[in-house]
Design a protein around this motif. Structure first.
Motif, PDB file in Angstrom:
ATOM      1  N   THR A 262     -16.740  51.501 -27.553  1.00 60.83           N
ATOM      2  CA  THR A 262     -16.008  52.058 -28.693  1.00 60.83           C
ATOM      3  C   THR A 262     -16.354  53.527 -28.876  1.00 60.83           C
ATOM      4  OG1 THR A 262     -16.026  49.903 -29.784  1.00 60.83           O
ATOM      5  CG2 THR A 262     -15.548  51.815 -31.168  1.00 60.83           C
ATOM      6  N   TRP A 263     -17.646  53.830 -28.852  1.00 67.33           N
ATOM      7  CA  TRP A 263     -18.124  55.207 -29.049  1.00 67.33           C
ATOM      8  C   TRP A 263     -17.629  56.117 -27.917  1.00 67.33           C
ATOM      9  CZ3 TRP A 263     -20.882  59.012 -26.694  1.00 67.33           C
ATOM     10  CH2 TRP A 263     -21.433  60.015 -27.501  1.00 67.33           C
ATOM     11  N   THR A 264     -17.728  55.630 -26.675  1.00 70.83           N
ATOM     12  CA  THR A 264     -17.325  56.439 -25.524  1.00 70.83           C
ATOM     13  C   THR A 264     -15.825  56.718 -25.539  1.00 70.83           C
ATOM     14  OG1 THR A 264     -19.111  55.432 -24.228  1.00 70.83           O
ATOM     15  CG2 THR A 264     -17.381  56.603 -23.006  1.00 70.83           C
ATOM     16  N   LEU A 265     -15.028  55.717 -25.902  1.00 67.79           N
ATOM     17  CA  LEU A 265     -13.581  55.898 -25.972  1.00 67.79           C
ATOM     18  C   LEU A 265     -13.212  56.936 -27.022  1.00 67.79           C
ATOM     19  CD1 LEU A 265     -10.763  54.954 -25.037  1.00 67.79           C
ATOM     20  CD2 LEU A 265     -10.845  53.217 -26.841  1.00 67.79           C
ATOM     21  N   TYR A 266     -13.824  56.850 -28.220  1.00 70.33           N
ATOM     22  CA  TYR A 266     -13.553  57.823 -29.284  1.00 70.33           C
ATOM     23  C   TYR A 266     -13.942  59.232 -28.841  1.00 70.33           C
ATOM     24  CZ  TYR A 266     -13.704  60.184 -33.787  1.00 70.33           C
ATOM     25  OH  TYR A 266     -13.491  61.070 -34.819  1.00 70.33           O
ATOM     26  N   ALA A 267     -15.131  59.353 -28.222  1.00 65.28           N
ATOM     27  CA  ALA A 267     -15.609  60.667 -27.783  1.00 65.28           C
ATOM     28  C   ALA A 267     -14.648  61.306 -26.789  1.00 65.28           C
ATOM     29  CB  ALA A 267     -16.999  60.527 -27.161  1.00 65.28           C
ATOM     30  N   ARG A 268     -14.166  60.502 -25.853  1.00 65.44           N
ATOM     31  CA  ARG A 268     -13.255  61.024 -24.829  1.00 65.44           C
ATOM     32  C   ARG A 268     -11.936  61.485 -25.460  1.00 65.44           C
ATOM     33  NH1 ARG A 268     -13.543  61.885 -18.993  1.00 65.44           N
ATOM     34  NH2 ARG A 268     -11.414  62.515 -18.515  1.00 65.44           N
ATOM     35  N   MET A 269     -11.365  60.655 -26.306  1.00 62.73           N
ATOM     36  CA  MET A 269     -10.085  60.999 -26.945  1.00 62.73           C
ATOM     37  C   MET A 269     -10.242  62.209 -27.857  1.00 62.73           C
ATOM     38  SD  MET A 269      -8.616  57.216 -27.937  1.00 62.73           S
ATOM     39  CE  MET A 269      -7.164  57.931 -28.739  1.00 62.73           C
ATOM     40  N   TYR A 270     -11.298  62.241 -28.646  1.00 65.86           N
ATOM     41  CA  TYR A 270     -11.492  63.288 -29.652  1.00 65.86           C
ATOM     42  C   TYR A 270     -11.755  64.648 -29.020  1.00 65.86           C
ATOM     43  CZ  TYR A 270     -13.031  65.290 -34.103  1.00 65.86           C
ATOM     44  OH  TYR A 270     -13.142  66.048 -35.242  1.00 65.86           O
TER      45      TYR A 270
ATOM     46  N   VAL B  10     -10.055  50.931 -34.862  1.00 66.74           N
ATOM     47  CA  VAL B  10      -9.158  50.654 -35.978  1.00 66.74           C
ATOM     48  C   VAL B  10      -9.954  50.158 -37.178  1.00 66.74           C
ATOM     49  CG1 VAL B  10      -7.289  49.159 -36.790  1.00 66.74           C
ATOM     50  CG2 VAL B  10      -7.155  50.207 -34.523  1.00 66.74           C
ATOM     51  N   ARG B  11     -10.922  49.274 -36.932  1.00 69.02           N
ATOM     52  CA  ARG B  11     -11.741  48.743 -38.025  1.00 69.02           C
ATOM     53  C   ARG B  11     -12.546  49.846 -38.714  1.00 69.02           C
ATOM     54  NH1 ARG B  11     -14.058  45.429 -35.274  1.00 69.02           N
ATOM     55  NH2 ARG B  11     -16.075  46.440 -34.928  1.00 69.02           N
ATOM     56  N   LEU B  12     -12.993  50.820 -37.942  1.00 65.50           N
ATOM     57  CA  LEU B  12     -13.764  51.932 -38.507  1.00 65.50           C
ATOM     58  C   LEU B  12     -12.880  53.011 -39.122  1.00 65.50           C
ATOM     59  CD1 LEU B  12     -16.422  52.381 -35.692  1.00 65.50           C
ATOM     60  CD2 LEU B  12     -16.854  51.559 -38.000  1.00 65.50           C
TER      61      LEU B  12
ATOM     62  N   ASP C 252     -10.277  62.203 -37.853  1.00 68.20           N
ATOM     63  CA  ASP C 252     -11.523  62.928 -38.066  1.00 68.20           C
ATOM     64  C   ASP C 252     -12.537  62.007 -38.738  1.00 68.20           C
ATOM     65  OD1 ASP C 252     -12.696  65.906 -38.225  1.00 68.20           O
ATOM     66  OD2 ASP C 252     -13.278  64.791 -40.018  1.00 68.20           O
ATOM     67  N   ALA C 253     -13.769  61.977 -38.216  1.00 68.38           N
ATOM     68  CA  ALA C 253     -14.764  61.036 -38.718  1.00 68.38           C
ATOM     69  C   ALA C 253     -15.141  61.301 -40.172  1.00 68.38           C
ATOM     70  CB  ALA C 253     -16.022  61.099 -37.837  1.00 68.38           C
ATOM     71  N   ALA C 254     -15.215  62.592 -40.534  1.00 69.85           N
ATOM     72  CA  ALA C 254     -15.560  62.903 -41.925  1.00 69.85           C
ATOM     73  C   ALA C 254     -14.465  62.444 -42.875  1.00 69.85           C
ATOM     74  CB  ALA C 254     -15.801  64.405 -42.081  1.00 69.85           C
ATOM     75  N   ALA C 255     -13.195  62.582 -42.432  1.00 67.52           N
ATOM     76  CA  ALA C 255     -12.096  62.098 -43.261  1.00 67.52           C
ATOM     77  C   ALA C 255     -12.141  60.579 -43.375  1.00 67.52           C
ATOM     78  CB  ALA C 255     -10.749  62.551 -42.671  1.00 67.52           C
ATOM     79  N   ALA C 256     -12.430  59.902 -42.263  1.00 73.80           N
ATOM     80  CA  ALA C 256     -12.538  58.447 -42.301  1.00 73.80           C
ATOM     81  C   ALA C 256     -13.680  58.012 -43.203  1.00 73.80           C
ATOM     82  CB  ALA C 256     -12.738  57.914 -40.882  1.00 73.80           C
TER      83      ALA C 256
ATOM     84  N   ALA D 171     -21.828  53.223 -42.824  1.00 74.97           N
ATOM     85  CA  ALA D 171     -23.104  53.398 -42.124  1.00 74.97           C
ATOM     86  C   ALA D 171     -22.870  53.704 -40.655  1.00 74.97           C
ATOM     87  CB  ALA D 171     -23.951  52.132 -42.279  1.00 74.97           C
ATOM     88  N   SER D 172     -21.909  53.022 -40.039  1.00 76.69           N
ATOM     89  CA  SER D 172     -21.612  53.250 -38.629  1.00 76.69           C
ATOM     90  C   SER D 172     -21.063  54.656 -38.398  1.00 76.69           C
ATOM     91  CB  SER D 172     -20.603  52.209 -38.143  1.00 76.69           C
ATOM     92  OG  SER D 172     -20.272  52.439 -36.794  1.00 76.69           O
ATOM     93  N   LEU D 173     -20.180  55.108 -39.283  1.00 76.52           N
ATOM     94  CA  LEU D 173     -19.633  56.457 -39.166  1.00 76.52           C
ATOM     95  C   LEU D 173     -20.730  57.505 -39.286  1.00 76.52           C
ATOM     96  CD1 LEU D 173     -16.413  56.068 -41.338  1.00 76.52           C
ATOM     97  CD2 LEU D 173     -16.484  56.560 -38.898  1.00 76.52           C
TER      98      LEU D 173
END
Length: 324
Positions: free
Chosen positions: A13-21, A49-51, A63-67, A90-92
């Motif tokens: 999950t983390w790797t996919l987000y990092a690549r896309m972002y 999606v859950r996060l 954007d993680a801060a917006a989420a 907490a995960s964000l």
């Protein structure tokens, strides 16, 4: 599922987000480059999606801060989701807030064509959630639908509820539309600062004087928009906004136009001549009416405008856009 399986799922999950972002890749592109199997991709996508880190319609990252801000807000309002929201927050905070969009310098520009309007609306929602101090809006005359007004009302309430100062400049001609006029009154009563002006140069949104969204072509609302990051450039745009704001009128300072009372052509003609300093008899000859009629019209117009003199009435009418 074992602890090792949980860790592997979180890593995907983390790797996919990092690549896309960081690379701006689509979901499919990022998954292909990472070599994720269909099942791994499905689990990673579900995790994003859950996060709240993936927009399901555009399949772009959020954007993680917006989420994080959205998650905190929802956690206070939806009691039955409180535990889930705290896990998400907490995960964000632990895994995603370290991301930044890299740039060579302070200035960065993003262009959104008309076909990317959905992505632009998502970015505007993110900026709205991240605003902490001030939002400045400038809107030329446009065909506002009830849906657009509802969405704008929702953003405004979120801002005001967090103590953010919200100012909006609108084209004065929009006061002739009952639905729009009523919305402006309601927003003013809810704490938004609103002014109107005869001429609005372009459509623009400014967030905390650091990010601006500007209409790409002032002559064509459909050409898309430019999103500008960069404190120095945005401060210049904010200075332009302040100039327009200073020369605009409060809703209460636009006599009767806010009550949808249109001027007659005869009243407009009298006001134009008043602005030149013409006397009643000269105005009467020009319009082909009696001097008594002109005197009555002048009295009505000066009272309507709250002016101290005939000449001031004509000048003020011109400034308010009544003679356009």
């Amino acid at each position: 599922m074992t602890d090792a399986s949980h860790a592997e799922k979180a890593r995907h999950t983390w790797t996919l987000y990092a690549r896309m972002y960081e690379r701006g890749e689509s979901l499919a592109e990022a998954a292909e480059h990472l070599g994720l199997a269909a099942e791994e991709l499905s689990r990673a996508q579900a995790g994003l999606v859950r996060l709240g880190l993936l927009d399901t319609e555009t399949e772009t990252t959020v954007d993680a801060a917006a989420a994080l801000a959205r998650g905190l807000e929802n956690s206070h309002r939806v009691l039955d989701r409180l535990v889930e929201q705290h896990v998400m927050v907490a995960s964000l905070a632990q895994n995603y807030l370290g991301f930044t969009r890299h740039a060579n310098d302070d200035l960065r520009v993003e262009f959104y064509e008309r076909e990317r309007s959905a992505a632009l609306n998502n970015r505007i929602d993110e900026l709205a959630d991240l605003a902490q101090l001030e939002v400045m809006a400038m809107h030329p005359a446009a065909n506002w639908t009830p849906e657009r007004l509802d969405a704008d009302d929702t953003r405004t309430r979120r801002h005001v509820g967090r103590g953010v100062r919200v100012r909006a400049l609108h084209a004065q001609v929009m006061l002739s539309t009952p639905m729009f006029r009523d919305r402006l009154r309601a927003r003013r009563d809810e704490g938004m600062e609103i002014r109107v002006a005869p001429v609005i140069p372009t459509r623009m949104l400014i967030y905390d004087r650091q990010v601006a969204v500007v209409q790409a072509d002032p002559e064509d609302l459909e050409r898309g928009a430019v999103l500008i990051h960069g404190r120095d450039v945005v401060r210049s745009l904010a200075a332009l906004y302040e100039f327009c704001w200073t020369n605009a009128s409060e809703l209460v300072d636009v006599p009767r136009s806010a009550d949808d009372a249109a001027l007659t052509e005869q009243q407009r003609a009298v006001l134009r001549l008043l602005a030149t300093g013409a006397k009643d008899d000269a105005i009467a000859r020009s319009l082909g009416v009696s001097t008594r009629t002109v005197t009555r019209l002048v009295g009505e117009l000066t009272a309507m405008l709250g002016s101290g003199s005939r000449f001031q009435a004509g000048v003020r009418a011109a400034r308010l856009g009544w003679l356009d």
